[in-house]
Motif scaffolding. Sequence first.
Motif, PDB file in Angstrom:
ATOM      1  N   PRO A  73      48.856  57.180  14.024  1.00 33.58           N
ATOM      2  CA  PRO A  73      50.242  57.579  14.317  1.00 33.58           C
ATOM      3  C   PRO A  73      50.764  58.718  13.438  1.00 33.58           C
ATOM      4  CG  PRO A  73      50.057  55.194  14.390  1.00 33.58           C
ATOM      5  CD  PRO A  73      48.749  55.722  13.837  1.00 33.58           C
ATOM      6  N   SER A  80      52.691  54.635  18.714  1.00 30.01           N
ATOM      7  CA  SER A  80      53.652  54.099  17.744  1.00 30.01           C
ATOM      8  C   SER A  80      53.003  53.186  16.719  1.00 30.01           C
ATOM      9  CB  SER A  80      54.812  53.395  18.455  1.00 30.01           C
ATOM     10  OG  SER A  80      54.339  52.369  19.291  1.00 30.01           O
ATOM     11  N   SER A  97      54.167  54.708  23.001  1.00 27.02           N
ATOM     12  CA  SER A  97      55.577  54.741  23.368  1.00 27.02           C
ATOM     13  C   SER A  97      55.979  56.203  23.546  1.00 27.02           C
ATOM     14  CB  SER A  97      56.410  54.086  22.262  1.00 27.02           C
ATOM     15  OG  SER A  97      57.767  54.061  22.624  1.00 27.02           O
ATOM     16  N   GLU A 106      56.209  52.424  27.712  1.00 28.53           N
ATOM     17  CA  GLU A 106      55.532  51.774  26.605  1.00 28.53           C
ATOM     18  C   GLU A 106      54.365  50.966  27.147  1.00 28.53           C
ATOM     19  OE1 GLU A 106      56.852  48.599  23.347  1.00 28.53           O
ATOM     20  OE2 GLU A 106      57.838  50.551  23.162  1.00 28.53           O
TER      21      GLU A 106
END
Length: 196
Positions: A73, A80, A97, A106
């Motif tokens: 990430p 996410s 997401s 998502e």
Amino acid sequence: MSTSTCRLEWTPRTAGRARFERTQNVRSRAVRGTPSRSTARMAGGWVRNKASVVAPVPIQVAWELWQDRTRIPNWMPWISSVSCLPEDRTKTKWTLSTDQFGQHFEFSWLAQDLEPVKYEKIAWESLEGLKNKGSVNFSKEASGTKLEMEISYEVPAPLVPFGSAVSPLVESILAADLKRFSTFSEKVAQAMSANK
């Protein structure tokens, strides 16, 4: 402009809904190099995208950063979270997401690491959830490490209506992610040098 939210846990029961028959050729994006030609296929809902970058760091630094999936990430903000399962560190839980096409999407999935080839290749594939697989290939260059990333995924049912826009969008996202990785890895390498 208002946005709606779509949360989907991709399961085998819903997987059969995404059937999008279309094949198209697109140009992959390469950062710091000659763009390479790739084919993005949308047959049966599956798409493959590629991107590459030359990061100005030793191959050992690039490799170690990708080996620890929980760091992803940092350079892929649309992912996410990535967390290892406590009982099996070769399995990871991923959550994607993103806001696209005026909606929030998502998705999550469980992935299995495939056998790595040290300093050459890291790969994974989903076991459940959003169907996907990916790999990152590493090679030494005079100016650092070349990374070639390939991701294949089944277009989720909510995105099928946007099918023709999905592949170029993902390709541009991957190119930007690898550019962020290059910057991130360079900062890590500098910090490591400063601490010696």
